[in-house]
Each structure stands twice: as C-alpha cells, then as structure tokens.
Scaffold this motif. Structure first.
Motif, PDB file in Angstrom:
ATOM      1  N   ARG A  32      50.306  28.080  42.051  1.00 18.21           N
ATOM      2  CA  ARG A  32      51.510  27.392  41.275  1.00 18.21           C
ATOM      3  C   ARG A  32      52.265  28.199  40.801  1.00 18.21           C
ATOM      4  NH1 ARG A  32      48.623  23.191  37.767  1.00 18.21           N
ATOM      5  NH2 ARG A  32      49.809  21.476  39.685  1.00 18.21           N
ATOM      6  N   TYR A  33      51.175  29.337  40.231  1.00 13.79           N
ATOM      7  CA  TYR A  33      51.774  30.307  39.196  1.00 13.79           C
ATOM      8  C   TYR A  33      51.827  32.162  40.090  1.00 13.79           C
ATOM      9  CZ  TYR A  33      51.690  26.915  36.113  1.00 13.79           C
ATOM     10  OH  TYR A  33      51.708  25.302  35.817  1.00 13.79           O
ATOM     11  N   ASP A  34      51.740  31.679  41.243  1.00 14.14           N
ATOM     12  CA  ASP A  34      51.931  33.778  41.672  1.00 14.14           C
ATOM     13  C   ASP A  34      51.380  34.117  41.808  1.00 14.14           C
ATOM     14  OD1 ASP A  34      53.816  31.991  43.987  1.00 14.14           O
ATOM     15  OD2 ASP A  34      55.582  32.269  43.264  1.00 14.14           O
ATOM     16  N   LEU A  35      49.993  33.946  40.578  1.00 12.15           N
ATOM     17  CA  LEU A  35      49.306  35.491  40.442  1.00 12.15           C
ATOM     18  C   LEU A  35      49.108  36.102  41.644  1.00 12.15           C
ATOM     19  CD1 LEU A  35      47.446  32.188  38.040  1.00 12.15           C
ATOM     20  CD2 LEU A  35      49.474  33.978  37.685  1.00 12.15           C
ATOM     21  N   ILE A  36      48.182  36.701  40.295  1.00 12.26           N
ATOM     22  CA  ILE A  36      47.786  37.541  41.910  1.00 12.26           C
ATOM     23  C   ILE A  36      46.157  38.822  41.349  1.00 12.26           C
ATOM     24  CG2 ILE A  36      48.000  40.679  42.409  1.00 12.26           C
ATOM     25  CD1 ILE A  36      50.143  39.010  43.978  1.00 12.26           C
ATOM     26  N   GLU A  37      45.892  38.515  39.868  1.00 12.69           N
ATOM     27  CA  GLU A  37      44.300  38.413  38.916  1.00 12.69           C
ATOM     28  C   GLU A  37      44.757  38.037  37.433  1.00 12.69           C
ATOM     29  OE1 GLU A  37      43.191  42.886  38.789  1.00 12.69           O
ATOM     30  OE2 GLU A  37      42.828  42.426  36.596  1.00 12.69           O
ATOM     31  N   VAL A  38      43.527  37.234  37.624  1.00 10.59           N
ATOM     32  CA  VAL A  38      43.576  36.825  36.364  1.00 10.59           C
ATOM     33  C   VAL A  38      42.258  37.071  35.365  1.00 10.59           C
ATOM     34  CG1 VAL A  38      45.123  34.517  36.678  1.00 10.59           C
ATOM     35  CG2 VAL A  38      41.847  34.562  37.462  1.00 10.59           C
ATOM     36  N   GLY A  39      41.931  37.053  34.516  1.00 10.63           N
ATOM     37  CA  GLY A  39      40.316  37.779  33.535  1.00 10.63           C
ATOM     38  C   GLY A  39      40.245  36.070  33.501  1.00 10.63           C
ATOM     39  N   VAL A  40      38.420  35.960  33.524  1.00 10.63           N
ATOM     40  CA  VAL A  40      38.195  35.129  33.158  1.00 10.63           C
ATOM     41  C   VAL A  40      37.140  35.745  32.174  1.00 10.63           C
ATOM     42  CG1 VAL A  40      35.620  34.329  34.393  1.00 10.63           C
ATOM     43  CG2 VAL A  40      37.807  35.302  36.074  1.00 10.63           C
ATOM     44  N   VAL A  41      36.586  34.293  30.918  1.00 10.13           N
ATOM     45  CA  VAL A  41      36.072  33.972  29.891  1.00 10.13           C
ATOM     46  C   VAL A  41      35.167  33.229  30.166  1.00 10.13           C
ATOM     47  CG1 VAL A  41      38.485  35.478  28.745  1.00 10.13           C
ATOM     48  CG2 VAL A  41      37.486  32.514  29.630  1.00 10.13           C
ATOM     49  N   ASP A  42      33.935  33.479  28.942  1.00  5.67           N
ATOM     50  CA  ASP A  42      32.324  32.707  29.509  1.00  5.67           C
ATOM     51  C   ASP A  42      32.947  31.990  27.755  1.00  5.67           C
ATOM     52  OD1 ASP A  42      32.289  34.252  26.670  1.00  5.67           O
ATOM     53  OD2 ASP A  42      30.675  35.298  27.348  1.00  5.67           O
ATOM     54  N   GLU A  43      32.173  31.239  27.827  1.00  6.72           N
ATOM     55  CA  GLU A  43      32.277  30.519  26.411  1.00  6.72           C
ATOM     56  C   GLU A  43      32.698  30.842  25.465  1.00  6.72           C
ATOM     57  OE1 GLU A  43      29.508  31.058  28.356  1.00  6.72           O
ATOM     58  OE2 GLU A  43      28.879  29.155  29.668  1.00  6.72           O
ATOM     59  N   LYS A 101      34.499  32.520  25.077  1.00  6.49           N
ATOM     60  CA  LYS A 101      35.612  33.058  25.300  1.00  6.49           C
ATOM     61  C   LYS A 101      36.053  34.816  25.184  1.00  6.49           C
ATOM     62  CE  LYS A 101      38.064  29.644  24.572  1.00  6.49           C
ATOM     63  NZ  LYS A 101      38.695  28.940  25.649  1.00  6.49           N
ATOM     64  N   ARG A 102      34.836  35.587  25.749  1.00  6.09           N
ATOM     65  CA  ARG A 102      34.576  36.916  26.037  1.00  6.09           C
ATOM     66  C   ARG A 102      35.167  37.187  27.593  1.00  6.09           C
ATOM     67  NH1 ARG A 102      30.664  40.789  25.394  1.00  6.09           N
ATOM     68  NH2 ARG A 102      29.833  39.540  27.424  1.00  6.09           N
ATOM     69  N   LEU A 103      35.982  38.024  28.035  1.00  2.65           N
ATOM     70  CA  LEU A 103      35.939  38.712  29.270  1.00  2.65           C
ATOM     71  C   LEU A 103      34.849  39.273  29.951  1.00  2.65           C
ATOM     72  CD1 LEU A 103      38.389  38.736  31.168  1.00  2.65           C
ATOM     73  CD2 LEU A 103      38.234  41.002  30.101  1.00  2.65           C
ATOM     74  N   VAL A 104      34.412  38.832  30.373  1.00  6.06           N
ATOM     75  CA  VAL A 104      33.324  38.525  31.771  1.00  6.06           C
ATOM     76  C   VAL A 104      34.091  39.595  32.895  1.00  6.06           C
ATOM     77  CG1 VAL A 104      31.727  37.371  30.591  1.00  6.06           C
ATOM     78  CG2 VAL A 104      33.060  36.154  32.446  1.00  6.06           C
ATOM     79  N   GLY A 105      34.866  38.836  33.287  1.00 10.29           N
ATOM     80  CA  GLY A 105      34.876  39.308  34.618  1.00 10.29           C
ATOM     81  C   GLY A 105      36.902  38.795  35.169  1.00 10.29           C
ATOM     82  N   VAL A 106      36.962  39.341  36.662  1.00  7.94           N
ATOM     83  CA  VAL A 106      38.526  39.154  36.680  1.00  7.94           C
ATOM     84  C   VAL A 106      38.765  38.313  38.071  1.00  7.94           C
ATOM     85  CG1 VAL A 106      39.425  40.851  35.372  1.00  7.94           C
ATOM     86  CG2 VAL A 106      38.561  41.930  37.789  1.00  7.94           C
ATOM     87  N   LEU A 107      39.585  37.373  38.673  1.00  5.47           N
ATOM     88  CA  LEU A 107      39.465  37.173  40.164  1.00  5.47           C
ATOM     89  C   LEU A 107      40.367  37.482  40.542  1.00  5.47           C
ATOM     90  CD1 LEU A 107      38.642  33.140  39.821  1.00  5.47           C
ATOM     91  CD2 LEU A 107      37.362  34.885  41.434  1.00  5.47           C
TER      92      LEU A 107
END
Lengths: 471, 471
Positions: free
Chosen positions: A247-258, A260-266
């Motif tokens: 929908r939003y034409d994304l290339i990469e987003v950050g993935v956060v855990d419970e 709210k810590r950044l743990v990876g990227v998609l």
C-alpha cells in the motif's frame, strides 16, 4: 532483461550448452544435460565453473530440476562452493528432502555465512533435535541472533527480518556517520535506510540513503531524520506487513520487539515473496488444492486433495438426494433429466464469478461499508440481468430442440431463479465466512456450487412438476 | 504496522473520528462520515486538514469509497492541495470516471508536479485529443519526457519507468559525486543506485548507494562500479520484467532504448503492483471474470461476464445432448438420473485441482522438461488413486442407498474412469493452450469441466446401459 551473461541469448541458442535459460525463460535442456554429465562423472571443478555465474534463484531452479539424489551429489561435490541461500529459493518439499539428507554439521557450515533471514528460513522447519545440533555448531553471535528470530511466531515479521542494520545516535552529524560507515567493516551487505536510535535502541527516526547522500557533512542527524515512523511489531503476521509494503510503496521498515527496541529490518525482497504467496494461496484454496507445489510427492498430493474431494462427495450426494425427490417426475418426462444439468451448471459458473471477485476484494481489504453495499447490490442486479439473458437463450434452445414451448418456459423460469441465487450466494457466502474469521477462499467454492446445484435442480424439477402436474 | 498517526488505534476507536483505519484495516465509517459532512458543507480547509496526514494510497482508498460526484467535489474543494498521485492508487473505473469529468487544464496542473511514472500511468488511458491538450499545457521538458514514455507500447517497461535518474561519468571520484549530489537540486526524489554512463548515455556500470556511502572520497567511480549489468529493454513487457525482479530480488534496474541509451529506471514499488496484478489475473481468468474490479459499473460487469457464460451455456447444452443419447436407458432406470451428477461433479473438482496447479506452474515458468514429465506422471497417478478411493466410497454409498450392489459397481467403475480422465485433462489442456501461446488460465476451466462432464455422464450411463442391458 538482458545481463552480460545471457546476451548470448541472441545467438543460436538451440545448440549452445552455455546458455542457461532458453527463450521461454526455462532452464535450457542442453545446459542441464551437461550439468548431469558433470555430476555423474564427479567432475567437481567443472560443476563449480558452470554454476559460478548463477544467482541463488537460478541455483534453486536447478535443484528443483534435478532428481533427489542428484541434488545431494551436487551439494557434496561443490562443498564450500555451494551457496546455501539457494535453499531459500526452492519448493518446500525439495528443501525438506535436502535438509533431511544432509548431515547437521554440513548444514551448520552452510548457513553460517548466510544473512540471518535466509538462515532462519532454511532452519525453521527442522526437527527440534536437529535444529539444536545445528545451532550449537554456530558461532555465539550468530546462534543468539538466529535463536531470537526463531523465538518469534511462525510467519511473523520477526521470522522474516534481517537482524543486521545500521543504527546511529541522534547527536552525530552526517560526516561522522559517513566516517563510521567507511571505517566499520562489520555492516550489513545491503541497506536502504539508516536508523537513528536512543541508548535503549528505541527508534527516533530514519534516514533514506539518498537523502543522506545529499546532505552536507555538518548536518546534524537529528535535523535530517524522518520522524514519521513506519515500524512493524516483530510478532505481526507477514501478510499484514506485506499489505503495508504494497500500500505504502515501502522498501524497508524497522522491526521492533515488545519493548519497542529495534531488533531487525524487513526489506521488500522478502516481502515480494509473501505478496506472491498470498495471491497464490487464494488461487489454490479456491480450487481446493491446499499448500501444494509441483515438487510435492504423489502421496503428499493425494493426501492433500482427498479432504476437499470428500467434502465435494458429501455435497454431491446431498444434491443427488434432492434429485431423488423428483423420481416420479423424471420417470414421466425423461427430457427433464437431460436438461437439468444446464440450469445447475450455469448457476455454478455465475456463482463462482461473483465469489471470486468477492474473495479477492476481501483479501485486499477493499470492502468497507459503502463499497460493500454497492458490491452486494451490483452483484444481485448482475445475477438477475444475466438470469434474464440466459433464460431467454436457453428457453429458445429448449423450445426448438424439444418442440415444446412450455418446457422452454419452465427452464427459463428456473434459470432466472438460479442465476439470481448464484449472485447472492456468491457474495454472501465469502462475506459470512470472513465475518466468522474463516478464510473466505477456503470453503466458498463448495458452498456456492452446492447451493447453485440444489437450487438449480429444485427450481427446474419443481416448476416442471407443478406445471405439467407430474407429482 | 504502527505509525505515529495510528497509534491512536490502541484507544477506544469506536467513537473517535480521528482514527482513519479501523482494526480490520478498513477505512473507519466515522472518519468517512465526517469527511462527507465537510464535503457537503464545502469546508475546504477542514477537508484539507483531515486529508493532510494521508498517504496517496489512503487518499486512493477514500476516493473509491466516495460516490462519483463526491470525488469531483473533493478535488475541486482541495484544489492545489489535492495530490494527483492518488489517482494511481484507484481502480481503473474510478480513474476513468474522474479523468473524464475533470477539465483538461486542471489535469495538466495536477500531473505537472508528479513523478513521470505516475503521470504516464494517469494519462495513458485518455482519449488522444484530451491527452494532446493536457500535454500542450505542460512545461517543455516534462512534455517531452512524458511523450517519450507514452511512445513505448502499453504495459512495457518504458511506460512504467521513471525518467529521472542519477547518471555520472566513470572518471569522477566518490568525492566529486557526493559534491555533485549535494549541489544539484534537480535530482529525483528517491533513488537506490547511481548509473555510470559514457558520453552516449550507454551504461558502463551501477553503484548501489550503500556501497557508495562506504567508499572513501578518493575512490574512482570506475573502480567501485558493478559491471555485471542488469538492464531491461524499454519495449519489454512489464510481466517479464516483474518475473526478473522477483527472481533476482531486485530493487531498481535501468531501462535502455533500442540504441542502448539509458532512458529511465524501474523501481520495485511499481513492480510489486505488476506482480500482484499478474497473480490476480490468473485467479480471475480461472473463474471466468475478465479484467474486473469491484468499482466497475453493473453494465460493465454484465458485459464482461456474459461471454464466459455463453461459452459455458454452449458447453452445458453439448453435455445435455450427450445425456440425451441415453434417454431410453434413463427411462428404464430413473436412479441413473439421480446418481449421474455425482460422477460428473467429482471429475470436475479433481480436474480443477490439477488444472490450477498446472496453470500456476506455467505462469511462474516452473515447468521445464524433467519437472514437466514428473508432474504429468504424478497427476495421472493421483487421478487414478483418488479415482479408486472415491469409487470405493461412492460404490458403498450407492449399494446401501439403493440396495443394489450392481448399481454400486457401475458407479464405481465410472468414477475411476472419470477421475483418471480428470487428472489427465487437468494437466494436458493448460499445457496445450500454452503450447499454442494462449493464456492457459483463460479457457482451461470450461474445457476441463466440459470434458469431465461428458466423460462422467458417458461412462456412467454407458456402463449402466451395457450392464443392465437397457439399450
């Protein structure tokens, strides 16, 4: 697409074993034949040479084209030169076959060099015992990062994410960041944005690489970063995430855990596969084939299709019992038996048309209040209109064929009824399944055709029985 | 996915008109209601305020949810504040309706600020007269670049490409390039790689931004660039290109014209839509609904579905004529009419299963020589195996229901035959269509079910006639 290595396509590729893909984009039979010759002769170096220019996806295609024992021989002969990321590109049944046959030590060596997302994808379906053995053989850092990904639920963002990313503090400048990127060698292979985080790895903002490149060295990171954050929860289902990417034409987003810590990227390349799978799933569920690939074994295929056929058998027997009610009617006028499948078949087709449009709209979340009401009323009108059109057609055909205008009128009346019912059932059944949180693609087809069969036979035989006084 | 603007999701969103999407990811009815109130009261500033945080894709969803006249009112009230890229996100019928109603001068103003790929996408379906008028009103540079894109065939890479890109000469250094990027303001909004070209704009190499960022300023561009080029021809079909993006996990590729000059770039976000459409097309063709959207008018929908239903009607009449051959047989034993749809229905289902797997494998180019032979023999064995399983089941059911073991044996024999035929037809029909360059998804379904119907009725009524001596 033309690349350096397949510009040879233009030459006469019918006789050139160096050409990997033929004009139809399939692996060239000659190329495969030569590979097989190298395999059976155990010529490892020649094998490595012809495989070297291939992308992991191409190697995956090669694996699928080989027989089970040839695949293992290929891996054995290539040794360290075999790229394990090819295992992310094959059908599940091929991967399972290879993973079961390969020794755990060999698998551990193979996945050690992979990106975390590829390694998780390959390992996630292993038996727990084997998985533990493989993990134990990996370097500590990799083991921990894979374990963390594997702790997230199946098909979640956490399972698909890459655990490597670039994170910097907000008080740096562009210049400091560039210096860090040039200095640091232990960075991800590919990245599309830089994450700005606080000490607890909470994301404060992101910077796309192109914006970053165009800013003067003295620019403070905090001034450059985009704070309109798009982040996904590691526990979120990959299909939800895929819809957002699309929908939003994304290339990469950050993935956060419970916390709210950044743990990876998609990244989009993983998500493209999910988008593809989702549409593929709809197609297959609508046709009553589950999660099936062309590489699956005969036994697996039989087992996966039998349940759908059993459901259909039950439905067909039920339909036949409805016809059984009209035994006496048919006995007196056999033409009814000859004509009755027409009404049922047309209803089944019209119902399937409506159902398919509805299922796709549901799975793309296109149906909110007003659009839904518009769709329902449209489909009912379409059903009725087509009903009238085909009632006239079949009425005329029947009249001429049986020289019986009354029989034409009866089948016409049954057709209008069944087509209108088909439109209504085609939309209401998937909507109802969706309401009860079932996948509307799964059971809609059987429900819809059972209803149109029953209504078709009931309407036609019933009206005929009444009209001709055959009860 | 959580963004700043929808973190309000967590609150009680049943009564908050500020929440745009509800928990099911659909546009919230309350939000829409408020928008409609603003629209009918002509409150332009309030409208602009609630629309401001929305992404183009969300605005597209809003447009689809509104009625035709409301859409135009929205554009009129927002004026310069309306983002025309939203028109790339709506169903074709909605776009057509709006484009026909909006004045050409207004359209020219709206597309002037857009990326070239979005502008082309919006303009390409216009009438030539209107298109010329719009183009005439655009600044020279934009007009020429749009005209060049529009000269490429429909659905080609040239139509989908962005004509803005970063191209540099090979004799620059990283430092010189960074300085250029920082200085130059007329650059594309978003880019993922830098193209190294010669004086004739022939591509010599590409550099991914992350590689670029990590290289020292003094690095010569020629030393950094990747010369394993992935380029697409502007005339190439978008579906071919999409398959390459998917297979090789690409983010961006350069597009070249006949003389190998770089004329644009294709990015993954455009390709994701193509991938989605391609799968969607297969689903819809298999179900006999053409290029249809839920926003299409009733009349359009009827017109698009009638041809498929006509084909089905012809097939159904042919099937009925086959049954007609057994008039006398049925007259003597009405139970045959009651049971015959079961054999046909089971064959139709089994055939559809095989056909769907085959069609998908074909459209993903998964079927080369050996895999194809494996699939054919698997499907025949599966058909026969399922035939035996369901023959036993229906044989038993029939025996018990009619207390007639011979009738059970007859239906069992017919079932085995029809299921084996279903498996064979399910794979051979799409393969044959593909051989003759027809889309295997288009006509397979009707062919397969017609064959399984005919064989089903023929086998059952024929065997019964012979067995019971009813001819």
């Amino acid at each position: 697409m033309s690349t350096d290595s397949d510009s040879r396509h233009d030459s006469d590729n019918g006789i050139d074993p160096d050409v990997f893909r033929d004009d139809d984009d399939r692996i060239s039979p000659l190329w495969l034949e030569r590979l097989r010759a190298f395999l059976s002769a155990g010529r490892a170096d020649d094998l490595a040479m012809v495989m070297a220019p291939l992308h992991a996806a191409d190697i995956g295609d090669v694996l699928e084209s080989l027989d089970a024992d040839e695949r293992l021989m290929l891996v054995r002969l290539l040794g360290e030169r075999f790229d394990y990321s090819a295992l992310t590109e094959v059908d599940e049944s091929v991967r399972t076959q290879m993973m079961e046959a390969l020794p755990n030590a060999e698998i551990a060596r193979g996945v050690a060099g992979l990106d975390s997302d590829d390694a998780v994808f390959i390992l996630e379906d292993m038996e727990q015992v084997d998985l533990d053995e493989v993990l134990a053989k990996l370097p500590t850092f990799e083991r921990l990062s894979l374990k963390r990904s594997l702790d997230f639920p199946e098909d979640s963002a956490g399972r698909r994410m890459l655990t490597d990313f670039i994170a910097i503090p907000p008080f740096w400048t562009v210049g400091q960041t560039i210096d860090y990127l040039r200095r640091e060698h232990d960075l991800p292979d590919e990245f599309y944005q830089i994450y700005v985080v606080d000490a607890a790895y909470s994301v404060l903002g992101t910077i796309a690489l192109d914006k970053f490149l165009r800013a003067p060295r003295s620019t403070p990171i905090a001034a450059l970063m985009n704070t309109n954050l798009m982040l996904v929860d590691a526990n979120e289902d990959q299909e939800e995430v895929a819809r957002d990417f699309e929908r939003y034409d994304l290339i990469e987003v950050g993935v956060v855990d419970e916390s709210k810590r950044l743990v990876g990227v998609l990244t989009i390349d993983d998500i493209v596969d999910v988008i593809h799978e989702e549409a593929d799933e709809d197609i297959k569920l609508l046709a009553g084939v589950g999660d099936e690939d062309i590489s699956d074994s005969t036994l697996y295929t039989v087992r996966s299709r039998v349940p759908w056929l059993v459901v259909n058998l039950i439905a067909a027997v039920a339909v036949s019992m409805v016809i059984g009610l009209f035994n006496a009617t048919i006995e007196q006028m056999v033409a009814l038996a000859v004509l009755m499948p027409i009404v049922a078949s047309m209803g089944g087709n019209a119902g399937t048309q409506t159902m398919t449009v509805t299922v796709r709209a549901l799975s793309m979340r296109e149906l909110d209040g007003r659009r839904l009401r518009r769709l329902i009323s449209r489909e009912m009108v379409v059903g009725l209109t087509n009903g009238v059109i085909f009632a006239v057609l079949i009425g005329l055909v029947t009249w001429l064929r049986f020289n019986n205008i009354e029989l034409g009128a009866v089948i016409a009346a049954a057709m209008v009824i069944n087509m209108a019912v088909a439109g209504t059932a085609g939309i209401l059944i998937p909507l109802t399944l969706d309401k009860f949180k079932a996948d509307p693609a799964i059971a809609s087809a059987v429900f819809v055709t059972t209803i149109t069969d029953i209504v078709g036979f009931l309407a036609f035989l019933g009206i005929a029985g009444l009209w001709f006084g055959l009860f």
